[in-house]
Write a protein that holds these residues in place. Sequence first.
Motif, PDB file in Angstrom:
ATOM      1  N   MET A  56      15.238  94.386 -18.311  1.00 25.68           N
ATOM      2  CA  MET A  56      14.713  94.715 -16.984  1.00 25.68           C
ATOM      3  C   MET A  56      15.807  95.442 -16.198  1.00 25.68           C
ATOM      4  SD  MET A  56      12.782  92.070 -14.502  1.00 25.68           S
ATOM      5  CE  MET A  56      14.252  91.257 -13.915  1.00 25.68           C
ATOM      6  N   GLY A  57      15.565  96.679 -15.849  1.00 23.92           N
ATOM      7  CA  GLY A  57      16.610  97.476 -15.218  1.00 23.92           C
ATOM      8  C   GLY A  57      16.625  97.416 -13.712  1.00 23.92           C
ATOM      9  N   THR A  58      16.668  96.231 -13.171  1.00 28.88           N
ATOM     10  CA  THR A  58      16.707  96.096 -11.717  1.00 28.88           C
ATOM     11  C   THR A  58      18.117  96.411 -11.227  1.00 28.88           C
ATOM     12  OG1 THR A  58      15.157  94.273 -11.948  1.00 28.88           O
ATOM     13  CG2 THR A  58      16.138  94.555  -9.803  1.00 28.88           C
ATOM     14  N   LYS A  59      18.215  97.341 -10.270  1.00 25.80           N
ATOM     15  CA  LYS A  59      19.550  97.618  -9.732  1.00 25.80           C
ATOM     16  C   LYS A  59      19.906  96.544  -8.701  1.00 25.80           C
ATOM     17  CE  LYS A  59      18.760 100.671  -5.756  1.00 25.80           C
ATOM     18  NZ  LYS A  59      19.445  99.850  -4.787  1.00 25.80           N
ATOM     19  N   GLU A  60      21.196  96.398  -8.462  1.00 19.03           N
ATOM     20  CA  GLU A  60      21.630  95.384  -7.500  1.00 19.03           C
ATOM     21  C   GLU A  60      21.086  95.711  -6.113  1.00 19.03           C
ATOM     22  OE1 GLU A  60      25.495  93.134  -7.522  1.00 19.03           O
ATOM     23  OE2 GLU A  60      25.886  94.575  -5.929  1.00 19.03           O
ATOM     24  N   VAL A  61      20.526  94.714  -5.468  1.00 20.71           N
ATOM     25  CA  VAL A  61      19.973  94.882  -4.128  1.00 20.71           C
ATOM     26  C   VAL A  61      20.950  94.277  -3.140  1.00 20.71           C
ATOM     27  CG1 VAL A  61      18.124  94.069  -2.593  1.00 20.71           C
ATOM     28  CG2 VAL A  61      17.558  94.973  -4.840  1.00 20.71           C
ATOM     29  N   GLU A  62      21.201  95.017  -2.053  1.00 26.31           N
ATOM     30  CA  GLU A  62      22.116  94.502  -1.033  1.00 26.31           C
ATOM     31  C   GLU A  62      21.325  93.951   0.147  1.00 26.31           C
ATOM     32  OE1 GLU A  62      26.175  95.668   1.364  1.00 26.31           O
ATOM     33  OE2 GLU A  62      24.599  97.188   1.277  1.00 26.31           O
ATOM     34  N   ILE A  63      21.597  92.690   0.438  1.00 23.78           N
ATOM     35  CA  ILE A  63      21.022  92.042   1.610  1.00 23.78           C
ATOM     36  C   ILE A  63      22.179  91.896   2.599  1.00 23.78           C
ATOM     37  CG2 ILE A  63      19.939  89.941   2.516  1.00 23.78           C
ATOM     38  CD1 ILE A  63      19.600  90.240  -1.078  1.00 23.78           C
ATOM     39  N   PHE A 106      21.929  90.706  -7.004  1.00 27.70           N
ATOM     40  CA  PHE A 106      21.862  90.950  -5.565  1.00 27.70           C
ATOM     41  C   PHE A 106      23.165  90.489  -4.928  1.00 27.70           C
ATOM     42  CE2 PHE A 106      20.628  86.547  -5.895  1.00 27.70           C
ATOM     43  CZ  PHE A 106      21.155  85.955  -4.760  1.00 27.70           C
ATOM     44  N   THR A 107      23.455  91.033  -3.767  1.00 26.48           N
ATOM     45  CA  THR A 107      24.585  90.542  -2.983  1.00 26.48           C
ATOM     46  C   THR A 107      24.069  90.255  -1.579  1.00 26.48           C
ATOM     47  OG1 THR A 107      25.200  92.779  -2.322  1.00 26.48           O
ATOM     48  CG2 THR A 107      26.402  91.853  -4.175  1.00 26.48           C
ATOM     49  N   LEU A 160      18.779  92.668   6.706  1.00 26.55           N
ATOM     50  CA  LEU A 160      18.323  93.917   6.108  1.00 26.55           C
ATOM     51  C   LEU A 160      18.338  93.789   4.587  1.00 26.55           C
ATOM     52  CD1 LEU A 160      19.383  94.855   8.967  1.00 26.55           C
ATOM     53  CD2 LEU A 160      19.806  97.039   7.913  1.00 26.55           C
ATOM     54  N   VAL A 161      17.303  94.315   3.951  1.00 29.67           N
ATOM     55  CA  VAL A 161      17.280  94.417   2.490  1.00 29.67           C
ATOM     56  C   VAL A 161      17.302  95.907   2.200  1.00 29.67           C
ATOM     57  CG1 VAL A 161      15.934  94.047   0.385  1.00 29.67           C
ATOM     58  CG2 VAL A 161      16.003  92.263   2.131  1.00 29.67           C
ATOM     59  N   GLU A 162      18.384  96.370   1.569  1.00 31.88           N
ATOM     60  CA  GLU A 162      18.538  97.795   1.269  1.00 31.88           C
ATOM     61  C   GLU A 162      18.249  98.658   2.505  1.00 31.88           C
ATOM     62  OE1 GLU A 162      19.549  99.493  -1.757  1.00 31.88           O
ATOM     63  OE2 GLU A 162      20.292  97.467  -2.072  1.00 31.88           O
ATOM     64  N   GLY A 163      18.765  98.239   3.653  1.00 23.94           N
ATOM     65  CA  GLY A 163      18.639  99.047   4.865  1.00 23.94           C
ATOM     66  C   GLY A 163      17.348  98.858   5.648  1.00 23.94           C
ATOM     67  N   VAL A 164      16.409  98.045   5.150  1.00 22.77           N
ATOM     68  CA  VAL A 164      15.143  97.803   5.845  1.00 22.77           C
ATOM     69  C   VAL A 164      15.240  96.468   6.585  1.00 22.77           C
ATOM     70  CG1 VAL A 164      12.657  97.377   5.529  1.00 22.77           C
ATOM     71  CG2 VAL A 164      13.821  99.076   4.111  1.00 22.77           C
ATOM     72  N   ILE A 165      14.924  96.466   7.882  1.00 22.73           N
ATOM     73  CA  ILE A 165      14.978  95.223   8.660  1.00 22.73           C
ATOM     74  C   ILE A 165      13.833  94.314   8.217  1.00 22.73           C
ATOM     75  CG2 ILE A 165      14.838  94.179  10.974  1.00 22.73           C
ATOM     76  CD1 ILE A 165      15.929  96.818  12.108  1.00 22.73           C
ATOM     77  N   VAL A 166      14.185  93.128   7.734  1.00 16.50           N
ATOM     78  CA  VAL A 166      13.165  92.185   7.259  1.00 16.50           C
ATOM     79  C   VAL A 166      13.149  90.891   8.075  1.00 16.50           C
ATOM     80  CG1 VAL A 166      13.042  93.035   4.890  1.00 16.50           C
ATOM     81  CG2 VAL A 166      14.738  91.303   5.477  1.00 16.50           C
ATOM     82  N   GLY A 167      14.087  90.744   8.978  1.00 14.96           N
ATOM     83  CA  GLY A 167      14.103  89.529   9.776  1.00 14.96           C
ATOM     84  C   GLY A 167      15.008  89.679  10.973  1.00 14.96           C
ATOM     85  N   ILE A 175      11.341  88.466   3.300  1.00 17.83           N
ATOM     86  CA  ILE A 175      12.508  88.916   2.537  1.00 17.83           C
ATOM     87  C   ILE A 175      12.140  89.040   1.060  1.00 17.83           C
ATOM     88  CG2 ILE A 175      14.846  88.280   1.802  1.00 17.83           C
ATOM     89  CD1 ILE A 175      15.051  86.921   4.676  1.00 17.83           C
ATOM     90  N   PHE A 176      11.445  88.030   0.517  1.00 20.32           N
ATOM     91  CA  PHE A 176      11.043  88.071  -0.889  1.00 20.32           C
ATOM     92  C   PHE A 176      10.113  89.254  -1.164  1.00 20.32           C
ATOM     93  CE2 PHE A 176      11.561  83.163  -1.393  1.00 20.32           C
ATOM     94  CZ  PHE A 176      12.941  83.317  -1.470  1.00 20.32           C
ATOM     95  N   ALA A 177       9.191  89.540  -0.253  1.00 22.87           N
ATOM     96  CA  ALA A 177       8.256  90.661  -0.444  1.00 22.87           C
ATOM     97  C   ALA A 177       9.037  91.970  -0.577  1.00 22.87           C
ATOM     98  CB  ALA A 177       7.278  90.734   0.730  1.00 22.87           C
ATOM     99  N   GLU A 178      10.084  92.128   0.252  1.00 21.47           N
ATOM    100  CA  GLU A 178      10.906  93.345   0.185  1.00 21.47           C
ATOM    101  C   GLU A 178      11.698  93.381  -1.124  1.00 21.47           C
ATOM    102  OE1 GLU A 178      12.006  97.035   1.401  1.00 21.47           O
ATOM    103  OE2 GLU A 178      10.546  95.786   2.430  1.00 21.47           O
ATOM    104  N   MET A 179      12.215  92.235  -1.576  1.00 20.01           N
ATOM    105  CA  MET A 179      12.968  92.167  -2.835  1.00 20.01           C
ATOM    106  C   MET A 179      12.072  92.607  -4.001  1.00 20.01           C
ATOM    107  SD  MET A 179      16.022  90.665  -2.024  1.00 20.01           S
ATOM    108  CE  MET A 179      16.669  90.054  -3.536  1.00 20.01           C
TER     109      MET A 179
END
Length: 108
Positions: A1-8, A46-47, A80-87, A96-100
């Motif tokens: 599974m090629g998921t790239k690291e997601v920054e929170i 993720f970080t 923020l998840v990858e620059g998107v405000i989620v909370g 947050i999970f939906a954005e992930m």
Amino acid sequence: MGTKEVEIVVYGAEQLCASCVSQPSSKETHEWLQAAIGRKYPNQPFTVTFVDIFNPSEEEDKQKFSQRVIEEDMFYPVVLVEGVIVGEGNPRLKTIFAEMEKHGFQPA
């Protein structure tokens, strides 16, 4: 599974914002998110970074967003998840999970 690291990124401060006294601190939110995301998405990259809005890191984007939180009087912590405000203020895991999951994360 090629998921790239997601920054929170959790933007907040050591002290609570005036209207957030009954809520967990930004640091507590940071630790809580790290644990909750790790449980929901084990072995997925993720970080979770904490940024003190009154003392932001050297990164220009983090400095700019910290300034925005202060100027717009946002309720922190702001997540923020990858620059998107989620909370804002009291972040919801569901949001947050939906954005992930938009980034390819698969729940355990």
